[in-house]
Design an enzyme around this catalytic site. Structure first.
Site, PDB file in Angstrom:
ATOM      1  N   LYS A  53      12.337  10.927  -1.708  1.00  0.00           N
ATOM      2  CA  LYS A  53      11.977  10.426  -0.312  1.00  0.00           C
ATOM      3  C   LYS A  53      13.101   9.902   0.380  1.00  0.00           C
ATOM      4  O   LYS A  53      14.069   9.620  -0.095  1.00  0.00           O
ATOM      5  CB  LYS A  53      11.013   8.856  -0.934  1.00  0.00           C
ATOM      6  CG  LYS A  53      10.540   8.328   0.280  1.00  0.00           C
ATOM      7  CD  LYS A  53       9.858   6.903  -0.013  1.00  0.00           C
ATOM      8  CE  LYS A  53       9.099   6.354   1.082  1.00  0.00           C
ATOM      9  NZ  LYS A  53       8.521   5.051   0.657  1.00  0.00           N
ATOM     10  N   SER A 108       3.920   4.478   2.615  1.00  0.00           N
ATOM     11  CA  SER A 108       4.732   5.262   3.623  1.00  0.00           C
ATOM     12  C   SER A 108       5.119   6.744   2.866  1.00  0.00           C
ATOM     13  O   SER A 108       5.646   7.529   3.514  1.00  0.00           O
ATOM     14  CB  SER A 108       6.134   4.408   3.776  1.00  0.00           C
ATOM     15  OG  SER A 108       6.820   4.026   2.592  1.00  0.00           O
ATOM     16  N   SER A 162       3.475   1.618  -1.219  1.00  0.00           N
ATOM     17  CA  SER A 162       4.017   2.743  -0.770  1.00  0.00           C
ATOM     18  C   SER A 162       4.243   3.829  -1.815  1.00  0.00           C
ATOM     19  O   SER A 162       4.194   5.092  -1.430  1.00  0.00           O
ATOM     20  CB  SER A 162       5.248   2.710   0.098  1.00  0.00           C
ATOM     21  OG  SER A 162       4.961   1.959   1.508  1.00  0.00           O
TER      22      SER A 162
END
Ligand SMILES: [Mg+2]
Ligand SMILES: [Zn+2]
Lengths: 495, 501, 99
Positions: B82, B157, B181
């Site tokens: 990420k 997210s 997330s």
């Protein structure tokens, strides 16, 4: 601007209330929250890492040595050491502060409720310490394009983050009332005492000229019996002398405003070394909403009582004890010792004695001739370009009869001018006492024959008249004779 | 769909095949890079793909194996990271314009561990800007699409990491979980997401959103793969003061235990207050969840209802803590030391340049949360807001602790609803926040939780959340892995084929 | 109708160094009520005698030893800078000292 009052006028009408906030950079090997080195004067931006540059993702880890140093300072200032304490973020934007918050402490400082005593003109003042907390320093900004290197008028600034993150201890006093006309001296004495205490602990080099000890001076005035007035906060006052001057100036300025019926603004002010004046900075209302909150990236601290007691047991002799010991060793009266302290000469005299001089001689030079020179130059005694070792050497030459006081003063001229150690200066300038008795006897004979009436008086037993002949001999030898020796030769000859 | 393709294999199988010489790390890495090249034009899970770097690591692995070196259990298995995790020499933006073009000079601790485990890093995945969001729609570089339906969000997210794994562009990925997330994108993309105990995985090098909540963790196709990655990245880190200095729970072993399909004697709690608030939940989600619970019972689990009254306050607590910390954490993006600078034209002062930079560099959701946080911390409010929230956090924690006196783990749906269509919830922040209704309590408590795919609701994946006690990550993996034994195939293998973009 | 005025939002934006647009001012003013409602909800909760929680496991006295670690090479420090000069980070003129 209203015309300033004289200081004397001001303190006749108003009572000053002092407050002092002092920031001291610790001399740990590494920064507060990262392993970067802390050397002073390194090339710009060579002592920075992801943490102290606040790169995305970097996290702080607290330096144990900095925490210990702060606890030691707290103990030396008679503070209570917190059993539970934590860091907080103080949020505001400034380019020399990489995270745009300062990791500091808010409601839970490491040390609280201490005091220090200082002696000024025979009276002891107890300065209450509100708190001692640990935080981090900011980077350094160079202002470019302005006339003076100051922020005003600069067209751009250049930032170096080497200093960012160096551990900083903030020491805050409670308001100090009751100092009256001695407010400037008390402020100075407190700062000097604090500096000496911290230096004795060995946790900072407390060099004001390098910014490792920085003072903010708070001051307000009130009429006797009335509530305290609005205070101003004069930032970055960076010498003992400036502390005194800043207080003096604010007393004069504020009293003039109050006399004229004006209001004192609660504001931050800047001190100007060159003029001794203060000028307003940004007003408080705009600047302060620091949005403090507990620092979530750091663990709370619970200094164990064992740890604190261990640190207490390891405290060195503190300045007050040391002064008592030295006063006895040097056989000084209270008044004399007070003068030594006021002149900030304890360390200088101690070092001079350690370098071999007698205490009386060391005290005499530092409090007399050298203090006078420092005053003339507008400098601190410690700032003079002469070392205790050099003073000891000078006194040694006097003791050996190689220099008299007058010559010694000329040697000081040379040392201060950077011509070398006293012995070098004396040699280079030809400033040795004439110890060749043949030459002196010839000069005495000449003086006797030039002053027959005086010679007769001396023969008649009026030894005091010898001074005239001594003067003549000294003149003839350009001062390079030892007055005692000359006197003895004269008296021998005119027996 | 052919199960012979490398990209269909689990990480555990791939690792074994590499170790045993049935394939090479290079050919595995190539297969995933090829898949990225083929489908990421459609999915847009990656912000940056590092073909050369990934292949270089793969080659080193193959050479090491040829030399007979002993390597870690996931050596040669590629991974996506990420973009909120800092990677030395690889662009890291947190999906924000304010960091566009920034190349970090250091690695996050978990990246160091991934490198030490010899896992080729395929690239950096898309996300909501600074991890603020539940849909990946707030990425400054465009939304990621859900591989199950490209008209829908992949969660957030960490939508990029979840979509990359769901679309088989990576067998494993790193996510970060502040309010859900990792788990929520896992649930809505049919992948497995694990949020470890806060403090058991280093945050050093994880770009901070909310320091006291952020937790990095694994994204995978199943429990065992996630557990193996979990073990690679976790453990004490002296560079993170909030890192727990204690042995890491044996999660891979727990996943293998769960793989036996036996949950006899395991007590699972369902939270009464979640059930009462179920009107927020989609019927299809509830149905899939209840079917999963039945399966767990069949495996021998005992189900008990527990009460966690303070969970009702989780959302407001979160919305005082997270923006407050974020407003401070994001203050460093000011255009002085790195990243974007705007308005420096000689006419503006530094103060103005900072403001113009931040205005130009941050997206609307980030600005919104900065303003919320600034308000929550500003003069006079910190005790009523942030301080109070920390007290309520204690009550939530106590609810968990009390529950874990009665049960071994708590279960719930991971999210109240499946992936929604783009734009459906961006207009009303509160509708977006509901996505994290079931995940947020765990973040406030700090304990571990995983989301395991359990079926579909109207064709879209549904996740089951298993929450454990602090440092009890193993039970969450065991329960999830046991559930997986009740299914013939992994849910991800039933996803529709992706149109090549 | 929001409880927080545009002026208040403008002040917050200044504190947060955001040069917000008028539209943003309006939008944020409305959304700040989320915070107020959260606060109101939590205000009802009895937290007497409750200690605050900040982390999953209470961590105490986490320190590093005072041993230097390598800093970044200066090139790497300055590489990210939008504008550098004389080995420092250049910034435009600063209005005045703060704090
Ligand atoms: Mg301070
Ligand atoms: Zn550093």
């Amino acid at each position: 601007m209203t015309k300033l009052n004289t200081f004397e006028q001001a303190v006749e009408t108003y009572e000053p209330v002092l407050g002092l906030e002092t920031h001291i950079e610790l001399d740990t090997n590494t920064k507060m929250f990262c392993g970067c080195a802390t050397a002073f004067g390194a090339e710009p931006n060579t002592q920075v890492c992801p943490v102290c540059l606040a790169l995305p993702g970097a996290l702080p880890v607290a330096n144990r040595a900095a925490v210990e140093a702060t606890i030691k300072i707290g103990l030396a200032l008679n503070c209570r050491i917190a059993e539970w304490t934590r860091f907080a973020r103080k949020n505001y934007f400034y380019p020399d502060m990489p995270k745009n918050f300062q990791t500091s402490q808010y409601e839970e400082p490491l040390c609280e409720d201490g005091h220090v005593e200082v002696l000024v003109e025979g009276k002891t003042y107890r300065i209450e310490i509100e708190r001692v907390h640990l935080e981090e320093d900011t980077g350094k900004t160079l202002h470019v394009g302005g006339a003076t290197g100051r922020i005003h008028g600069a067209t751009e600034s250049l930032v170096d983050y080497n200093r960012a993150g160096i551990p900083l201890v903030e020491i805050v006093t409670r308001p100090v009332p009751g100092t009256g006309a001695l407010a400037p001296e008390v402020a100075r004495a407190y700062t000097a005492e604090l500096r000496d205490i911290v230096r004795s602990l060995g946790v900072s080099d407390v060099r004001m000229e390098q910014g490792s000890l920085r003072c903010d001076v708070n001051l307000s005035l009130n009429r006797p019996g009335e509530p305290w007035g609005t205070r101003t906060e004069t930032k970055n006052v960076n010498s003992l002398r400036s502390v005194e001057r800043a207080v003096r100036y604010e007393v004069r300025r504020q009293s003039a405003l109050l006399d004229a019926g004006e209001r004192i603004l609660q504001e931050t002010r800047h001190f100007h070394e060159a003029t001794g004046e203060t000028s307003p900075g940004r007003s408080k209302e705009e600047a302060t909403d620091y949005r403090y909150f507990p620092e979530p990236d750091l663990a709370v601290m619970e200094p164990s009582r064992e740890w604190v007691e261990e640190l207490r047991a390891g405290l060195p002799e503190l300045p007050r004890k040391r002064r008592e010991r030295l006063q006895a060793a040097w056989s000084l009266g209270d008044k004399e010792m007070q003068s030594v302290v006021n002149a900030d000469a304890v360390g200088l005299i101690e070092a001079t004695v350690e370098a071999g001089a007698g205490a009386a001689g060391a005290v005499k030079w530092w409090l007399g001739e050298l203090s006078r020179r420092a005053n003339e130059a507008g400098e601190e005694l410690t700032g003079l370009a002469i070392s205790p070792e050099q003073v000891a050497q000078l006194q040694g030459m006097v003791d050996d009869g190689r220099l008299n006081d007058k010559l010694a003063r000329q040697v000081i001229d040379g040392v201060l001018a950077g011509e070398g150690d006293p012995a070098d200066v004396a040699a280079k300038r030809g400033l040795e006492v004439v110890s060749d008795t043949g030459a002196l006897e010839a000069a005495v004979d000449e003086a006797i024959s030039a002053n027959p009436a005086v010679a007769d008086k001396i023969r008649g037993g009026t030894h005091a008249a010898a001074g005239v002949l001594i003067g003549a001999v000294m003149k003839a030898t350009k001062g390079q004779a030892d007055a005692g020796t000359v006197r003895q030769i004269i008296l021998d000859k005119l027996k | 769909m052919s199960a012979d393709r490398t990209i269909d294999q689990t990480a555990a199988h791939i690792a074994e095949a590499i170790r045993e010489g049935r394939t090479t790390a290079v050919s595995v890495t190539r297969a995933f890079l090829d898949r990225i090249d083929a489908v990421d034009g459609t999915i847009r899970a990656f912000l940056h793909v590092d073909h050369e770097g990934a292949l270089a690591t793969a080659r080193e692995v193959d050479e090491a194996i040829a030399r007979g070196e002993e390597l870690g259990p996931l050596a040669g298995v590629p991974i996506a990271v990420k973009d909120v995790v800092v990677t030395k020499g690889l662009p890291t933006t947190a999906a924000s314009k304010i960091l566009e073009g920034w190349i970090p000079p250091y690695d996050a601790t978990i990246v160091e561990r991934i490198k030490a485990a010899r896992m080729p890093i395929l690239g950096k995945t898309n996300m909501d800007e600074f991890a603020m969001g539940s849909s990946t729609e707030y990425s400054a570089f465009g939304a990621t699409r859900n591989p199950w339906d490209t008209g829908r969000i992949p969660g957030g997210s960490g939508g990029g990491s979840a979509a990359a794994v769901a679309a088989k562009m990576a067998p494993l990925a790193i996510g970060t979980d502040t309010g859900g997330s990792i788990r929520q994108p896992g649930a809505v993309t049919g992948t497995f997401g694990g949020k470890p105990t806060y403090g058991s995985n280093s945050r050093y090098g994880l770009i901070a959103f909310s320091s006291s909540l952020d937790t990095p963790g694994p994204v995978a196709r199943n429990a065992l793969d996630a557990a193996m990655l979990h073990e690679v990245i976790s453990g004490h880190d002296p560079r993170d003061s909030t890192s727990i200095d204690a042995p890491v729970p044996q999660v891979a072993a727990a996943a293998r235990t769960g793989g036996s399909g036996d949950l006899a004697g395991v007590k699972l709690g369902v939270v009464k207050e979640f059930a009462e608030g179920a009107e927020a939940a989609e019927p299809g989600v509830v149905a899939a969840y209840e079917a999963a619970v039945e399966q767990l019972v069949k495996l021998g689990a005992e189900i008990t209802e527990v009460s966690c009254p303070s969970f009702t306050y989780a959302l407001p607590t979160y919305y005082l803590i997270a923006p407050s910390e974020a407003s401070s954490n994001l203050a460093r993006y000011d255009g002085v030391r790195y990243g974007l600078r705007a308005g420096d034209d000689g006419r503006h002062s530094l103060e103005e340049v900072m403001s113009l930079t931040r205005e130009a560099g941050f997206g609307p959701e980030v600005k919104r949360r900065i303003i919320l946080g600034t308000y929550a911390l500003s003069a006079g409010y910190v005790d009523a807001f942030y301080g109070k929230a920390q007290l309520v956090r204690t009550l939530i924690k106590q609810d968990f602790e009390k529950a874990f006196e009665q049960v071994d783990a708590l279960i719930s749906p991971t999210t109240p609803f499946t992936a929604f269509a783009f734009g459906e919830r961006t207009g009303d922040p509160y509708q977006m926040y509901l996505a994290d209704l079931y995940t947020i309590p765990t973040n406030l408590y700090g304990g571990p939780a995983v989301s395991v795919p359990v079926g579909l609701s109207e064709g879209m994946p549904v996740g089951l959340q298993v929450m454990g006690p602090v440092m009890g990550d193993d039970i969450t993996y065991r329960v999830a892995a046991a559930y997986e034994t009740t299914q013939d195939t992994l849910l991800a293998d039933t996803a529709p084929e992706i149109e090549k973009g | 109708m929001s409880t927080i005025s545009r002026e208040e939002v403008a002040h917050l934006a200044r504190l947060a160094r955001l040069e917000v647009t008028d539209d943003e001012l309006d939008a944020f003013a409305g959304q700040l009520d989320v915070i107020l409602e959260s606060m109101k909800t939590l205000a009802e909760v009895n937290t007497d005698g409750v200690q605050p929680t900040s982390h999953a496991v209470p961590l105490v006295n986490v320190f590093r030893e005072d041993r230097p670690q390598p800093s970044l090479p200066r090139d790497a420090v300055l590489a990210g800078g939008p504008d550098t000069a004389e080995d420092r980070f250049r910034v435009p003129r600063i209005l005045d000292e703060e704090a």
